[in-house]
Design a protein around this motif. Structure first.
Motif, PDB file in Angstrom:
ATOM      1  N   ASP A 109       1.016  -1.238   0.044  1.00  0.00           N
ATOM      2  CA  ASP A 109      -0.187  -0.035   0.124  1.00  0.00           C
ATOM      3  C   ASP A 109       0.816   1.270   0.018  1.00  0.00           C
ATOM      4  O   ASP A 109       1.446   1.581   0.982  1.00  0.00           O
ATOM      5  CB  ASP A 109      -1.027  -0.095   0.896  1.00  0.00           C
ATOM      6  CG  ASP A 109      -1.335   1.454   1.730  1.00  0.00           C
ATOM      7  OD1 ASP A 109      -1.742   2.148   0.549  1.00  0.00           O
ATOM      8  OD2 ASP A 109      -1.714   1.698   2.870  1.00  0.00           O
TER       9      ASP A 109
ATOM     10  N   GLY B 111      -0.833   3.847  -1.880  1.00  0.00           N
ATOM     11  CA  GLY B 111      -1.689   4.776  -2.574  1.00  0.00           C
ATOM     12  C   GLY B 111      -2.868   4.357  -2.318  1.00  0.00           C
ATOM     13  O   GLY B 111      -3.501   3.146  -1.773  1.00  0.00           O
TER      14      GLY B 111
ATOM     15  N   PHE C 220      -5.428   2.803  -4.596  1.00  0.00           N
ATOM     16  CA  PHE C 220      -5.851   1.750  -5.083  1.00  0.00           C
ATOM     17  C   PHE C 220      -4.918   0.641  -4.432  1.00  0.00           C
ATOM     18  O   PHE C 220      -5.453  -0.602  -4.111  1.00  0.00           O
ATOM     19  CB  PHE C 220      -5.563   1.649  -6.852  1.00  0.00           C
ATOM     20  CG  PHE C 220      -6.698   2.487  -7.363  1.00  0.00           C
ATOM     21  CD1 PHE C 220      -8.106   2.315  -6.840  1.00  0.00           C
ATOM     22  CD2 PHE C 220      -6.348   3.407  -8.368  1.00  0.00           C
ATOM     23  CE1 PHE C 220      -9.099   2.871  -7.457  1.00  0.00           C
ATOM     24  CE2 PHE C 220      -7.411   3.643  -9.244  1.00  0.00           C
ATOM     25  CZ  PHE C 220      -8.730   3.879  -8.642  1.00  0.00           C
ATOM     26  N   GLY C 221      -3.780   0.758  -3.956  1.00  0.00           N
ATOM     27  CA  GLY C 221      -3.160  -0.001  -3.406  1.00  0.00           C
ATOM     28  C   GLY C 221      -3.813  -0.567  -2.069  1.00  0.00           C
ATOM     29  O   GLY C 221      -3.905  -1.974  -1.897  1.00  0.00           O
TER      30      GLY C 221
ATOM     31  N   VAL D 236       0.026  -2.279  -6.891  1.00  0.00           N
ATOM     32  CA  VAL D 236      -0.431  -1.571  -8.007  1.00  0.00           C
ATOM     33  C   VAL D 236       0.736  -0.980  -8.694  1.00  0.00           C
ATOM     34  O   VAL D 236       1.748  -0.529  -8.270  1.00  0.00           O
ATOM     35  CB  VAL D 236      -1.406  -0.307  -7.435  1.00  0.00           C
ATOM     36  CG1 VAL D 236      -1.759   0.343  -8.693  1.00  0.00           C
ATOM     37  CG2 VAL D 236      -2.279  -0.878  -6.936  1.00  0.00           C
TER      38      VAL D 236
ATOM     39  N   ASP E 234      -0.423   3.622  -9.523  1.00  0.00           N
ATOM     40  CA  ASP E 234      -1.381   4.160  -8.768  1.00  0.00           C
ATOM     41  C   ASP E 234      -2.157   5.372  -8.872  1.00  0.00           C
ATOM     42  O   ASP E 234      -1.659   6.631  -8.807  1.00  0.00           O
ATOM     43  CB  ASP E 234      -1.095   4.138  -7.099  1.00  0.00           C
ATOM     44  CG  ASP E 234      -2.325   3.729  -5.974  1.00  0.00           C
ATOM     45  OD1 ASP E 234      -3.222   4.552  -6.149  1.00  0.00           O
ATOM     46  OD2 ASP E 234      -2.425   2.938  -5.351  1.00  0.00           O
TER      47      ASP E 234
END
Length: 401
Positions: A106, A108, A110-111, A157, A160
């Motif tokens: 993670d 971001g 979307f992450g 991702v 992102d």
């Protein structure tokens, strides 16, 4: 067929009327993008019954293999009838069982969002959260994995999109595989604007969508699926808790000439043409890099601040909203007065940034220069004085590189 235009409804009765109809604005967003006329034309082909037409099955198979070629993989590729998010959910639905530990990388919006899909299907996501202003650093991740690697799969991702950060999946995914962790990559906003080499980078499932740098209308997702991922799905102790998101339902489609649901045939005709254009555009990656670099030099010269410290993707540039202005005022003015649509962001970035898309069909000097010229004029109207004309500055930087 009715189409709304400036609060008036006009009826388009003849095919030639529809063909002549111009867009109400130019979409310079980080997806969806504008699409080539030939893609729109391909979507208007007369179509048969995709459930029973073996010719369509052959065409679907051909497009899947062409996508695999572009992604540098021998894995099976499946086109799914739904927007790009469907690919992400299908990957998680097909792999996740109750209690499975999943590493969610993670940096971001979307992450972090992958955790929602993992929990939805009974998994236990563990977030590896790092600074969202820059790409994931590999060495700290390596040190983390030395002590924490009991995961069935990991998600990452590539680009992102809300922040524009680009993660180096060419290193991250092989590192994960050193510990026997399956890899799931969201490359929806990167592929075809950034290099994606599935086999070389040991990606088990990579997810894409039609509306980003591939430059087809929204509505289709696609995935490549490795043998290791298929094996993990087949060895589940419990059935996949979905039908539409079950990737195994596509496993024998070509042998049996049968799809698990009625495929959106017109969308796939358009996708096939978009894939053809990408295959022929052999300079697309270099062009994306050149344009992205020129955009970033230009906005900085104009006195605007980029959101990221480093590691921007070549498909989108994210800038901070100038002090005293609002993102919506900038977006609305550009659209209403100059016919160009850019976008803000959402979640923790809502109201803080503006996103300038330069991906796929939009990754050309003329359209990007026009966008930056409109942005210059818009900011001036709203009270922010740019230090240069961004249209002229961009054209200069794009030629120098």
């Amino acid at each position: 067929m009715k189409e709304k235009n400036n609060s008036q409804v006009r009826v388009l009765t003849q095919p030639e009327d529809i063909q002549k109809e111009e867009a109400m604005y130019k979409m310079m967003t980080p997806g969806p993008t504008m699409v080539a006329p030939s893609v729109l034309e391909a979507r208007s082909r007369v179509f048969g019954n995709p459930d029973t037409d073996t010719d369509f099955c052959e065409e679907y198979h051909r497009v899947c293999r062409e996508l695999a070629e572009l992604l540098h993989t021998k894995n099976e590729v499946y086109i799914l009838g739904g927007e790009g998010i469907l690919a992400l959910e299908a990957a998680c639905a097909s792999l996740t069982e109750q209690g499975d530990k999943v590493l969610v990388i993670d940096n971001g919006i979307f992450g972090k969002g992958f955790a929602d899909f993992v929990k939805l299907y009974g998994g236990e996501p563990e977030l590896y959260t790092v600074d969202g202003h820059q790409p994931v650093e590999v060495e700290p991740l390596r040190r983390f994995l030395e002590k924490h690697h009991d995961y069935k799969y990991a998600t990452v991702v590539h680009c992102d999109t809300p922040s524009g950060v680009l993660n180096d999946i060419s290193v991250i995914c092989p590192l994960l595989k050193e510990y026997g962790i399956l890899t799931v990559v969201d490359a929806v906003a990167s592929m075809f604007g950034e290099e994606v080499r599935v086999d070389d980078w040991q990606i088990d499932i990579v997810c894409g969508g039609s509306q980003k740098a591939l430059s087809a209308p929204p509505g289709l997702a696609f995935v490549s699926v490795s043998e290791a991922a298929v094996t993990a799905m087949e060895k589940r102790k419990t059935p996949i808790a979905s039908f539409y998101c079950n990737l195994l339902t596509f496993q024998n489609y070509y042998r049996d000439k049968w799809f698990p649901y009625t495929m959106p045939i017109s969308d796939i005709y358009g996708l096939a043409e978009a894939v053809r254009l990408v295959k022929e555009d052999t300079g697309r990656l270099d062009r994306h890099q050149t344009i992205a670099a020129a955009v970033r030099k230009t906005v900085e010269k104009a006195g605007l601040r980029r959101y990221l410290k480093e590691g921007d993707a070549s498909t989108v540039t994210v800038i901070r909203v100038p002090e005293g202005l609002t993102d919506q005022a900038v977006i609305d003015t550009m659209r209403e007065q100059y016919g160009i649509l850019i976008s803000g962001s959402f979640d923790v970035l809502a109201g803080k940034v503006l996103r300038l898309g330069h991906m796929g069909y939009n990754a050309n000097i003329e359209d990007v220069a026009q966008m930056l010229g409109a942005l210059t004029k818009t900011l001036e109207k709203l009270g922010f004085s740019c230090k240069c004309d961004m249209e002229e500055g961009f054209q200069k930087f794009a030629k120098i590189r």
